[in-house]
Motif scaffolding. Structure first.
Motif, mmCIF file in Angstrom:
data_model
loop_
_atom_site.group_PDB
_atom_site.id
_atom_site.type_symbol
_atom_site.label_atom_id
_atom_site.label_comp_id
_atom_site.label_asym_id
_atom_site.label_seq_id
_atom_site.Cartn_x
_atom_site.Cartn_y
_atom_site.Cartn_z
ATOM 1 N N ILE A 138 41.690 -41.800 49.370
ATOM 2 C CA ILE A 138 43.017 -41.189 49.233
ATOM 3 C C ILE A 138 43.398 -40.490 50.528
ATOM 4 C CG2 ILE A 138 44.371 -39.442 48.007
ATOM 5 C CD1 ILE A 138 42.603 -40.001 45.550
ATOM 6 N N PHE A 139 44.592 -40.765 51.013
ATOM 7 C CA PHE A 139 45.110 -40.105 52.211
ATOM 8 C C PHE A 139 45.975 -38.946 51.751
ATOM 9 C CE2 PHE A 139 47.580 -39.225 55.912
ATOM 10 C CZ PHE A 139 46.839 -39.651 56.998
ATOM 11 N N LEU A 140 45.569 -37.737 52.115
ATOM 12 C CA LEU A 140 46.191 -36.520 51.598
ATOM 13 C C LEU A 140 46.789 -35.700 52.744
ATOM 14 C CD1 LEU A 140 46.736 -34.545 49.262
ATOM 15 C CD2 LEU A 140 44.404 -33.675 49.586
ATOM 16 N N THR A 141 48.069 -35.378 52.601
ATOM 17 C CA THR A 141 48.791 -34.586 53.608
ATOM 18 C C THR A 141 49.285 -33.295 52.996
ATOM 19 O OG1 THR A 141 49.589 -36.569 54.759
ATOM 20 C CG2 THR A 141 50.807 -34.534 55.145
ATOM 21 N N THR A 142 49.158 -32.191 53.742
ATOM 22 C CA THR A 142 49.871 -30.970 53.409
ATOM 23 C C THR A 142 50.396 -30.347 54.698
ATOM 24 O OG1 THR A 142 49.892 -29.000 52.000
ATOM 25 C CG2 THR A 142 47.948 -29.317 53.403
ATOM 26 N N LYS A 143 51.131 -29.222 54.555
ATOM 27 C CA LYS A 143 51.875 -28.705 55.705
ATOM 28 C C LYS A 143 51.788 -27.186 55.796
ATOM 29 C CE LYS A 143 55.175 -32.410 54.745
ATOM 30 N NZ LYS A 143 54.894 -32.569 53.298
ATOM 31 N N LEU A 144 51.863 -26.715 57.033
ATOM 32 C CA LEU A 144 51.846 -25.292 57.360
ATOM 33 C C LEU A 144 53.260 -24.738 57.286
ATOM 34 C CD1 LEU A 144 50.242 -22.840 58.679
ATOM 35 C CD2 LEU A 144 51.072 -23.750 60.865
ATOM 36 N N TRP A 145 53.455 -23.677 56.492
ATOM 37 C CA TRP A 145 54.800 -23.135 56.342
ATOM 38 C C TRP A 145 55.168 -22.209 57.508
ATOM 39 C CZ3 TRP A 145 58.987 -24.821 54.870
ATOM 40 C CH2 TRP A 145 60.095 -24.000 54.617
ATOM 41 N N ASN A 146 56.459 -21.914 57.599
ATOM 42 C CA ASN A 146 57.045 -21.277 58.773
ATOM 43 C C ASN A 146 56.556 -19.853 59.030
ATOM 44 O OD1 ASN A 146 58.509 -23.627 58.682
ATOM 45 N ND2 ASN A 146 60.366 -22.690 57.880
#
Length: 279
Positions: free
Chosen positions: A71-79
């Motif tokens: 599984i390729f899993l992406t998340t993101k850093l908030w501002n």
């Protein structure tokens, strides 16, 4: 089960070209929808800390029984987490919610240029990659000047730039810069987010009739043939299946060119916020 093609990122890792995005999927529904997406064949899940649904994503992946490496899993850093050692703390929180030791891709969600600390955040993401907490690192909503600044300062080119992109808003300046530097483009809002009516436009309608596909499938196919990574969102399993059914037909060069011509050169096709205005 549909075999989803992958493209190779500039760091050597492969990313499935079609995934499932959980933007605006209610937290209470996320575990169910991600479980259904995995069940029908998706292996690329895109979330973010600000979405508030990382817990549901993590629960669905854990309960699926699918090996994590599949599984390729992406998340993101908030501002509000760009400064100091906040990026490391933020990723640690995301990893706990996602029930994993690493993410496949970690992105700076917005450059927030008025704060002017995205370069520091990028330097921290490089450290997180080197610590193997994120296999690949990239950015989201970065314009060419933002990209040039972080590359000039660090020498590290993002693996990905995730931007609003659809036939009426193609951001060719970013796409051309990315192609020249080996950066993969991920398209958010690939269908116009329901705010821009792509489906009734003649080139899309004509290709839909010619191939016996829905207009949404035609637009997704356009993205794939342009080489973009795309992850449409839906909370209905029948739509999840339809969004996967885009690998059994090919748009002609003429059909691609006609859809290319839908681009609004003046930027009027944009439906989301301008990156310079998100601070």
């Amino acid at each position: 089960m549909t075999s989803i093609p992958t493209i190779q990122l500039n760091d050597g890792h492969d990313i499935p070209q079609l995934g499932y995005g959980v933007f605006r999927v209610p937290p209470a529904d996320t575990e169910r929808t991600v479980s259904e997406a995995l069940e029908v064949g998706y292996r690329h899940i895109d979330t973010a800390a600000i979405y508030g649904n990382e817990e549901g994503v993590g629960a669905a992946i854990e309960k699926s029984g699918i090996p994590r490496h599949e599984i390729f899993l992406t998340t993101k850093l908030w501002n509000d987490r760009h400064e100091g050692d906040e990026p490391r703390a933020a990723l640690g929180e995301s990893l706990e919610k996602l029930r994993t030791d690493f993410v496949d891709l970690y992105l700076i969600h917005w450059p927030t240029p008025a704060r002017d600390n995205y370069l520091h955040a990028w330097e921290k993401l490089i450290e997180l990659r080197d610590a193997t907490l994120a296999r690949s690192i990239g950015v989201s909503n970065f314009l060419v000047p933002h990209l040039e600044k972080i590359v000039a300062s660090t020498g590290v080119i993002p693996a990905v730039d995730q931007i609003e992109l659809h036939p009426a808003y193609q951001r060719r300046d970013i796409a051309e810069w990315a192609a020249a530097h080996g950066v993969a483009i991920e398209a958010w809002g690939p269908l116009g987010q329901g705010k821009y009516d792509l489906f009734s436009l003649e080139p899309v309608h004509a290709a839909s009739v010619a191939h016996g596909k829905t207009p949404a499938q035609v637009v997704l196919r356009w993205h794939l043939q342009k080489g973009f990574v795309v992850f449409p969102k839906s909370v209905r399993i029948e739509r999840l299946r339809k969004n996967l059914a885009v690998f059994d037909f090919t748009l002609s060069d003429a059909e691609i060119a006609a859809i290319d011509d839908l681009d609004s050169a003046d930027g009027s096709g944009r439906v989301g916020s301008h990156p310079d205005d998100v601070n």
